[in-house]
Motif scaffolding. Structure first.
Motif, PDB file in Angstrom:
ATOM      1  N   UNK A 114       0.842  -1.193   0.000  1.00 48.08           N
ATOM      2  CA  UNK A 114       0.000   0.000   0.000  1.00 48.08           C
ATOM      3  C   UNK A 114       0.873   1.238   0.000  1.00 48.08           C
ATOM      4  N   UNK A 115       0.378   2.350  -0.549  1.00 54.55           N
ATOM      5  CA  UNK A 115      -0.945   2.568  -1.158  1.00 54.55           C
ATOM      6  C   UNK A 115      -0.915   2.423  -2.686  1.00 54.55           C
ATOM      7  N   UNK A 116      -0.251   1.383  -3.173  1.00 54.51           N
ATOM      8  CA  UNK A 116      -0.045   1.228  -4.615  1.00 54.51           C
ATOM      9  C   UNK A 116      -0.682  -0.053  -5.164  1.00 54.51           C
ATOM     10  N   UNK A 117      -1.828  -0.437  -4.655  1.00 53.35           N
ATOM     11  CA  UNK A 117      -2.453  -1.682  -5.098  1.00 53.35           C
ATOM     12  C   UNK A 117      -2.721  -1.672  -6.600  1.00 53.35           C
ATOM     13  N   UNK A 118      -3.217  -0.571  -7.111  1.00 55.66           N
ATOM     14  CA  UNK A 118      -3.529  -0.495  -8.545  1.00 55.66           C
ATOM     15  C   UNK A 118      -2.254  -0.505  -9.380  1.00 55.66           C
ATOM     16  N   UNK A 119      -1.295   0.289  -8.989  1.00 54.13           N
ATOM     17  CA  UNK A 119      -0.045   0.403  -9.739  1.00 54.13           C
ATOM     18  C   UNK A 119       0.730  -0.912  -9.708  1.00 54.13           C
ATOM     19  N   UNK A 120       0.803  -1.541  -8.511  1.00 53.34           N
ATOM     20  CA  UNK A 120       1.566  -2.778  -8.376  1.00 53.34           C
ATOM     21  C   UNK A 120       0.953  -3.896  -9.206  1.00 53.34           C
ATOM     22  N   UNK A 121      -0.352  -4.039  -9.160  1.00 52.10           N
ATOM     23  CA  UNK A 121      -0.985  -5.107  -9.932  1.00 52.10           C
ATOM     24  C   UNK A 121      -0.796  -4.877 -11.426  1.00 52.10           C
ATOM     25  N   UNK A 122      -0.833  -3.620 -11.840  1.00 50.98           N
ATOM     26  CA  UNK A 122      -0.649  -3.304 -13.259  1.00 50.98           C
ATOM     27  C   UNK A 122       0.784  -3.558 -13.703  1.00 50.98           C
ATOM     28  N   UNK A 123       1.748  -3.127 -12.892  1.00 52.14           N
ATOM     29  CA  UNK A 123       3.147  -3.332 -13.267  1.00 52.14           C
ATOM     30  C   UNK A 123       3.520  -4.817 -13.237  1.00 52.14           C
ATOM     31  N   UNK A 124       2.933  -5.567 -12.326  1.00 47.15           N
ATOM     32  CA  UNK A 124       3.161  -7.008 -12.313  1.00 47.15           C
ATOM     33  C   UNK A 124       2.603  -7.639 -13.579  1.00 47.15           C
ATOM     34  N   UNK A 125       1.461  -7.145 -14.026  1.00 51.90           N
ATOM     35  CA  UNK A 125       0.878  -7.642 -15.269  1.00 51.90           C
ATOM     36  C   UNK A 125       1.756  -7.342 -16.472  1.00 51.90           C
ATOM     37  N   UNK A 126       2.342  -6.143 -16.498  1.00 53.77           N
ATOM     38  CA  UNK A 126       3.238  -5.781 -17.592  1.00 53.77           C
ATOM     39  C   UNK A 126       4.472  -6.671 -17.595  1.00 53.77           C
ATOM     40  N   UNK A 127       4.991  -6.966 -16.412  1.00 52.14           N
ATOM     41  CA  UNK A 127       6.151  -7.856 -16.318  1.00 52.14           C
ATOM     42  C   UNK A 127       5.818  -9.236 -16.871  1.00 52.14           C
ATOM     43  N   UNK A 128       4.661  -9.752 -16.507  1.00 53.28           N
ATOM     44  CA  UNK A 128       4.240 -11.061 -17.008  1.00 53.28           C
ATOM     45  C   UNK A 128       4.069 -11.036 -18.521  1.00 53.28           C
ATOM     46  N   UNK A 129       3.536  -9.947 -19.034  1.00 58.87           N
ATOM     47  CA  UNK A 129       3.404  -9.796 -20.483  1.00 58.87           C
ATOM     48  C   UNK A 129       4.770  -9.845 -21.151  1.00 58.87           C
ATOM     49  N   UNK A 130       5.736  -9.156 -20.583  1.00 64.54           N
ATOM     50  CA  UNK A 130       7.081  -9.135 -21.178  1.00 64.54           C
ATOM     51  C   UNK A 130       7.687 -10.535 -21.197  1.00 64.54           C
ATOM     52  N   UNK A 131       7.471 -11.312 -20.144  1.00 62.71           N
ATOM     53  CA  UNK A 131       7.995 -12.669 -20.096  1.00 62.71           C
ATOM     54  C   UNK A 131       7.343 -13.544 -21.160  1.00 62.71           C
ATOM     55  N   UNK A 132       6.030 -13.394 -21.320  1.00 58.65           N
ATOM     56  CA  UNK A 132       5.318 -14.176 -22.331  1.00 58.65           C
ATOM     57  C   UNK A 132       5.831 -13.842 -23.728  1.00 58.65           C
ATOM     58  N   UNK A 133       6.011 -12.551 -23.988  1.00 61.88           N
ATOM     59  CA  UNK A 133       6.493 -12.131 -25.304  1.00 61.88           C
ATOM     60  C   UNK A 133       7.928 -12.594 -25.539  1.00 61.88           C
ATOM     61  N   UNK A 134       8.743 -12.581 -24.491  1.00 60.24           N
ATOM     62  CA  UNK A 134      10.134 -13.025 -24.643  1.00 60.24           C
ATOM     63  C   UNK A 134      10.185 -14.495 -25.041  1.00 60.24           C
ATOM     64  N   UNK A 135       9.357 -15.304 -24.402  1.00 63.66           N
ATOM     65  CA  UNK A 135       9.370 -16.733 -24.708  1.00 63.66           C
ATOM     66  C   UNK A 135       8.836 -17.011 -26.115  1.00 63.66           C
ATOM     67  N   UNK A 136       7.952 -16.150 -26.594  1.00 59.33           N
ATOM     68  CA  UNK A 136       7.382 -16.360 -27.919  1.00 59.33           C
ATOM     69  C   UNK A 136       8.255 -15.797 -29.036  1.00 59.33           C
ATOM     70  N   UNK A 137       8.864 -14.631 -28.797  1.00 60.91           N
ATOM     71  CA  UNK A 137       9.523 -13.932 -29.899  1.00 60.91           C
ATOM     72  C   UNK A 137      11.047 -13.933 -29.847  1.00 60.91           C
ATOM     73  N   UNK A 138      11.653 -14.276 -28.727  1.00 56.77           N
ATOM     74  CA  UNK A 138      13.117 -14.389 -28.717  1.00 56.77           C
ATOM     75  C   UNK A 138      13.611 -15.388 -29.755  1.00 56.77           C
ATOM     76  N   UNK A 139      12.969 -16.574 -29.885  1.00 57.71           N
ATOM     77  CA  UNK A 139      13.434 -17.521 -30.912  1.00 57.71           C
ATOM     78  C   UNK A 139      13.274 -17.002 -32.339  1.00 57.71           C
ATOM     79  N   UNK A 140      12.506 -15.917 -32.483  1.00 60.30           N
ATOM     80  CA  UNK A 140      12.314 -15.323 -33.811  1.00 60.30           C
ATOM     81  C   UNK A 140      13.203 -14.094 -34.007  1.00 60.30           C
TER      82      UNK A 140
END
Length: 256
Positions: A162-188
């Motif tokens: 606290x008091x960053x519940x919205x920001x933390x959940x959003x930034x964690x989501x962005x981090x997860x997105x980056x990991x997903x994209x890395x696993x998909x597009x690094x081999x390309x």
């Protein structure tokens, strides 16, 4: 889009450009210094125009493209114009929405807006930039790959409090997105990286909102924007045999 470019130069598209004394502007200056045509996307036309003018005054090539990163139509239109500028080599998502409020005072609209800016905006930007990066003629053969897709994270990407519940959940989501994209597009051939900014940035936003924190930090107690930008440039230039997916940056005095 205001155009002044060198079509033979590699390009870098940076979303989340605001104040001249901010990270987005520092990233633009760093890539322009290396001969890249930089495409600047931010919410405020006057601000991106000012930064572009500063880069041009130093002999660089800059293009302005004000937009809302969550607006698919606007980002798709910019992507089409980015393609006309040359070969996209780096796409950097630096947008953010640091909502601060105790949870019981946090409005649903605020929570949603944090998610839209950080996560949805990151997805919309990446989906527009990736085809351009993959189109590089040497996408799978160049020592550095097709290019880089880099996301700006924060302490909140790793640790919610606290008091960053919205920001933390959003930034964690962005981090997860980056990991997903890395696993998909690094081999390309696309180097996808996430940068955790673990500390205060010595820029216009913090100096305006919390001058006492700046004073208390002492020498090099905050992250210098040019030093951060240098780390992004080095990430972009990494040899594909030793890519970094995530890096954390913090001042020497920052506890962690």
């Amino acid at each position: 889009m205001s155009e002044l470019s060198n079509s033979s130069a590699p390009t870098a598209w940076i979303a989340g450009v605001g104040a001249s004394a901010g990270l987005g502007a520092a990233l633009a200056r760093r890539f322009a210094h290396e001969g890249y045509t930089v495409i600047l996307t931010g919410r405020t036309t006057s601000r991106v125009d000012t930064i572009a003018a500063e880069i041009r005054a130093q002999g660089g090539h800059a293009v302005t493209a004000a937009a809302d990163v969550t607006n698919e139509a606007q980002i798709a239109q910019i992507a089409a114009q980015v393609r006309e500028q040359g070969t996209l080599r780096s796409a950097i998502f630096n947008a953010g929405n640091a909502v601060r409020a105790p949870t019981l005072e946090l409005e649903t609209a605020q929570f949603e807006q944090a998610w839209r800016t950080n996560v949805l905006g990151g997805f919309v930007f990446a989906r527009a930039a990736l085809p351009l990066l993959l189109d590089a003629p040497d996408a799978t053969t160049a020592p550095t790959g097709a290019g880089s897709l880099i996301f700006t994270g924060a302490t909140a990407s790793l640790r919610g409090r606290p008091p960053f519940a919205a920001f933390a959940s959003a930034k964690a989501g962005l981090r997860s997105l980056s990991q997903s994209l890395a696993r998909e597009f690094s081999p390309r051939g696309v180097h996808v990286a996430h940068v955790v900014i673990d500390g205060g940035i010595d820029g216009e936003r913090l100096r305006s909102a919390a001058p006492q924190r700046v004073s208390d930090a002492g020498p090099d107690g905050l992250l210098h924007i040019d030093a951060i930008a240098e780390s992004y440039w080095q990430l972009h230039r990494q040899n594909r045999s030793a890519w970094t997916q995530e890096i954390d940056l913090r001042p020497w005095r920052e506890p962690f």
